[in-house]
Design an enzyme around this catalytic site. Structure first.
Site, PDB file in Angstrom:
ATOM      1  N   ASP A   1      44.127 -20.386  -2.598  1.00 29.78           N
ATOM      2  CA  ASP A   1      45.442 -20.470  -1.971  1.00 29.78           C
ATOM      3  C   ASP A   1      45.584 -19.380  -0.909  1.00 29.78           C
ATOM      4  O   ASP A   1      44.900 -18.366  -0.951  1.00 29.78           O
ATOM      5  CB  ASP A   1      46.544 -20.258  -3.018  1.00 29.78           C
ATOM      6  CG  ASP A   1      46.535 -21.348  -4.074  1.00 29.78           C
ATOM      7  OD1 ASP A   1      46.011 -22.439  -3.790  1.00 29.78           O
ATOM      8  OD2 ASP A   1      47.052 -21.092  -5.183  1.00 29.78           O
TER       9      ASP A   1
HETATM   10  N1  URA Z   1      44.245 -21.105  -9.054  1.00 27.36           N
HETATM   11  C1  URA Z   1      45.326 -20.942  -8.292  1.00 27.36           C
HETATM   12  O1  URA Z   1      46.440 -21.140  -8.730  1.00 27.36           O
HETATM   13  N2  URA Z   1      45.147 -20.569  -7.005  1.00 27.36           N
HETATM   14  C2  URA Z   1      43.947 -20.302  -6.473  1.00 27.36           C
HETATM   15  O2  URA Z   1      43.860 -19.933  -5.299  1.00 27.36           O
HETATM   16  C3  URA Z   1      42.820 -20.467  -7.281  1.00 27.36           C
HETATM   17  C4  URA Z   1      42.983 -20.869  -8.574  1.00 27.36           C
END
Ligand code: URA
Length: 247
Positions: free
Chosen positions: A103
């Site tokens: 993310d």
């Molecule tokens: N899980 C999440 O919520 N975000 C990420 O970036 C990776 C795993």
């Protein structure tokens, strides 16, 4: 055949200007002889190039580990926002793809490669490759939550999550924990904590299979994977490594 400066870029020794500086400093040799000319042509399959005492081994594929900082997108390009490709020298971007996504606000290990077979193996849900994260959350984590992670959680998908490991490091109004997953659903860590009533404040990926984030990298920095890291990843995935084709 290719130019020596391009060869050094492609084997992970830096950007064009960085490798030119290394050449100027007299740190590069071709077949054991000092070479300072960036335009010198080398045969990637026959010549032996070394830089600062390290062999520059040419590989068919490129493998980079990036310490993705928070605030950049795991995307090739974006009209408004910085992406992980903005952090990689143009010479190295070629056909690289990120192996999975982090993310925008997640930091940590992001592998980029043009080795489609390895990427496919690492991402395939069938292979359950282990991913380890460190999370700081708003809310109290309790012993019972370890079991809930182990049993699988309802995060609003058709299926419950696969068994996951929660290792609580600190418990309080804000808590900290390591999380080990064997799958990679959208926002999975955040949604798992949400199912426990906690909000993720900070998330960093520490490893993917045998590949661990290099602690000497600062956020935004990258390096080429070592021969050993590449072979370990490939072995783990049951792929035949080019180096042991005879076996
Ligand atoms: N899980 C999440 O919520 N975000 C990420 O970036 C990776 C795993």
């Amino acid at each position: 055949m290719m130019r020596l400066d391009k060869y050094l870029c492609e084997t992970g020794f830096g950007t064009r200007s960085q490798v030119k500086a290394l050449l100027k400093k007299g740190l590069v040799s071709v077949n054991g002889e000092l070479e300072k000319r960036p335009e010198r042509k080398v045969d990637e399959h026959a010549d032996t190039v070394s830089c600062g005492g390290k062999d520059a081994v040419y590989r068919e594929f490129t493998y980079l580990m990036l310490y993705k900082p928070a605030g950049v997108l795991t995307a090739r390009s974006d009209r408004r926002e910085r992406t992980v490709f903005d952090l990689i020298p143009v010479d190295l971007r070629r056909d690289l793809s990120p192996v999975g996504r982090l993310d925008r606000d997640t930091e940590g290990l992001l592998l980029l490669t043009d080795d489609g077979a390895l990427s496919h193996h690492l991402l395939s849900p069938r292979h359950h490759v282990e991913k380890v994260y460190f999370a700081r959350v708003q809310g109290t984590l309790r012993e019972a939550d370890i079991l809930r992670f182990q049993e699988g959680l309802d995060i609003g998908d058709e299926r419950m999550t696969l068994p996951a490991k929660l290792e609580i490091q600190k418990s309080g109004a804000q808590s900290e924990a390591f999380v080990t997953l064997h799958e990679g659903r959208y926002h999975q860590v955040k949604r798992m904590f949400q199912a426990l009533g906690c909000e993720v404040l900070y998330l960093r990926r520490l490893s993917m299979g045998s590949l661990a984030l290099d602690e000497s990298l600062a956020p935004g920095e990258w390096r080429a994977l070592s021969e050993e890291e590449i072979s370990l990843l490939k072995k783990e995935e049951g792929l035949r490594d080019g180096t042991d084709e005879a076996n």
